[in-house]
Design an enzyme around this catalytic site. Structure first.
Site, PDB file in Angstrom:
ATOM      1  CB  SER A 129      -2.760   9.407  -5.239  1.00  0.00           C
ATOM      2  OG  SER A 129      -1.882   9.138  -6.262  1.00  0.00           O
ATOM      3  CG  ASP A 164      -2.408  18.908  -1.680  1.00  0.00           C
ATOM      4  OD1 ASP A 164      -1.417  19.511  -2.493  1.00  0.00           O
ATOM      5  OD2 ASP A 164      -2.146  19.495  -0.560  1.00  0.00           O
ATOM      6  N   GLY A 165      -4.418  14.671  -0.954  1.00  0.00           N
ATOM      7  CA  GLY A 165      -5.697  13.934  -0.658  1.00  0.00           C
ATOM      8  C   GLY A 165      -5.898  13.383  -2.044  1.00  0.00           C
ATOM      9  N   GLY A 208      -1.025  13.182  -3.079  1.00  0.00           N
ATOM     10  CA  GLY A 208      -0.080  13.047  -1.751  1.00  0.00           C
ATOM     11  C   GLY A 208      -0.803  13.715  -0.733  1.00  0.00           C
ATOM     12  N   GLY A 233       0.921   5.166  -1.727  1.00  0.00           N
ATOM     13  CA  GLY A 233       0.030   4.924  -2.889  1.00  0.00           C
ATOM     14  C   GLY A 233      -0.274   3.530  -2.845  1.00  0.00           C
ATOM     15  CG  ASP A 234       2.780   1.026  -3.217  1.00  0.00           C
ATOM     16  OD1 ASP A 234       3.968   0.640  -2.685  1.00  0.00           O
ATOM     17  OD2 ASP A 234       2.535   1.190  -4.278  1.00  0.00           O
TER      18      ASP A 234
HETATM   19  O1  TA6 Z   1       5.591   2.404  -4.042  1.00  0.00           O
HETATM   20  C1  TA6 Z   1       7.021   2.306  -3.499  1.00  0.00           C
HETATM   21  C2  TA6 Z   1       7.572   1.111  -3.994  1.00  0.00           C
HETATM   22  O2  TA6 Z   1       6.915   0.142  -3.712  1.00  0.00           O
HETATM   23  C3  TA6 Z   1       9.120   1.031  -3.714  1.00  0.00           C
HETATM   24  O3  TA6 Z   1       9.124   0.425  -2.273  1.00  0.00           O
HETATM   25  C4  TA6 Z   1       9.865   0.368  -4.744  1.00  0.00           C
HETATM   26  O4  TA6 Z   1       9.597  -1.227  -4.677  1.00  0.00           O
HETATM   27  C5  TA6 Z   1       9.080   0.871  -6.044  1.00  0.00           C
HETATM   28  O5  TA6 Z   1       7.675   1.330  -5.474  1.00  0.00           O
HETATM   29  C6  TA6 Z   1       9.043   0.094  -7.089  1.00  0.00           C
HETATM   30  O6  TA6 Z   1       8.242   0.629  -8.051  1.00  0.00           O
HETATM   31  P1  TA6 Z   1       8.055   0.160  -9.728  1.00  0.00           P
HETATM   32  O7  TA6 Z   1       7.224   1.187 -10.120  1.00  0.00           O
HETATM   33  O8  TA6 Z   1       9.442  -0.211 -10.194  1.00  0.00           O
HETATM   34  O9  TA6 Z   1       7.430  -0.959  -9.406  1.00  0.00           O
END
Ligand code: TA6
Length: 315
Positions: A226, A230-231, A228, A257-258
């Site tokens: 990823s 920039d795709g 960001g 990202g999630d």
């Molecule tokens: O990707 C965002 C996020 O889910 C935040 O909301 C926070 O929960 C964080 O990542 C947790 O990251 P980690 O790498 O500690 O599991």
């Protein structure tokens, strides 16, 4: 019975968002529009999968009053969950959005887990695989768990031919890449790759060369890097693709990202073609950024944003 996507969060959190016009250090900052969301990367994945209409079960380990809050919110949302309960308290993660879209995150470490917690969870996970078509594993590991845990989970899933999409970093990612069984998909960002190989990545040509030559990245079906706004640069077997997205008005980038992992998992579980898999992942990542809530997409806009993704085959 229709099999589900099993979305794993070993270190879930209540994600607290503090939008501030400006963050004043060493001063009192009063905030009004606070949101508290069942979070941690894997729960963001589970929520977006649910919004996409994919069959999903959220799992991992949960404990304490924070764990109860998370389960209550999942029940209110209608997301199926089957966490292993621990007697330690789960954590909070704070995202301060301030000063023209800057984001400062304060992530608690989470509970200290025991060897017995690990043994018990692996048994819980193996039982859950009976009803899983795809597994996503996202985020950090709580203290006390082996850095090999994700590699072991990939091994167990491999014995049942269940693909695992892994979104992790550091030593837990490295252990999975050096194990005998590889994740089906990984979604590192450029910094996480640079951290893995211990050298800076100056440009996408260098990145492509690393993914081709470095043995860490061998035999992984999908590598989605990823970038960001920039795709992404995507490697599928020996083919490379450059994915680009238009400039959009970002409201809250946290959780994008999630959301991308959720889109990829949804398309893979439906056995979509490769173009559709990549485009779906970019679309859900974009849709998350235009929402205030972390790990949230408005599927009414899916078709419009799906049409904005550009894909160029590089080799
Ligand atoms: O990707 C965002 C996020 O889910 C935040 O909301 C926070 O929960 C964080 O990542 C947790 O990251 P980690 O790498 O500690 O599991």
């Amino acid at each position: 019975m229709l099999k589900s996507i099993l979305a794993i969060t070993m270190n879930p959190s209540v994600d607290i968002s503090y939008p501030l016009g400006s963050l004043q250090l060493n001063a009192v900052n009063r905030v009004e529009d606070v949101s508290k969301t069942a979070g941690g990367k894997g729960l963001n994945v589970a929520r977006v999968l649910y919004q996409l209409g994919s069959p999903v079960i959220a799992s991992g380990v949960l404990g304490g009053t924070i764990g109860n809050f998370i389960e209550k919110q999942l029940d209110e949302t209608g997301i199926s969950h089957d966490f292993m309960t621990i007697n330690q308290e789960s954590r909070n993660c704070i995202a301060i959005l301030h000063d023209n879209m800057q984001q400062t995150e304060i992530l608690e470490q989470g509970p200290l887990l025991t060897d017995q917690n690990e043994v018990d969870f692996l048994a819980h996970f193996e039982k859950q695989l009976e009803n899983a078509a795809v597994v996503t594993i996202s985020g950090s590991l709580p203290e006390g768990l082996s850095k090999q845990l994700y590699a072991e989970m990939v091994r167990i899933a491999s014995t049942k031919d269940i693909p695992v999409l892994l979104d992790s970093s550091g030593e837990s990612l490295r252990a999975s890449l050096t194990g005998n069984n590889k994740p089906f998909l990984i979604k590192p960002n450029q910094e996480e790759i640079a951290q893995l190989i211990q050298e800076p990545i100056t440009d996408l040509t260098k990145l492509q060369q690393i993914l081709t030559d470095n043995p860490l990245f061998k035999d992984i079906e999908w590598i989605v890097v990823s970038l960001g706004a920039d795709g992404a640069l995507v490697k599928h077997r020996d083919q490379y693709f450059r994915l680009t997205i238009p400039k959009i008005d970002v409201v809250n980038p946290v959780g994008s990202g999630d959301s991308t992992v959720a889109g990829l998992a949804s398309a893979i579980a439906k056995k979509d073609d490769n173009i559709k898999i990549m485009t779906t992942g970019m679309t859900t990542g974009m849709l998350n950024t235009i929402e205030r809530q972390t790990g949230f997409v408005n599927t009414d806009l899916f078709a419009e944003y799906y049409g904005k993704v550009m894909i160029k085959k590089l080799n």
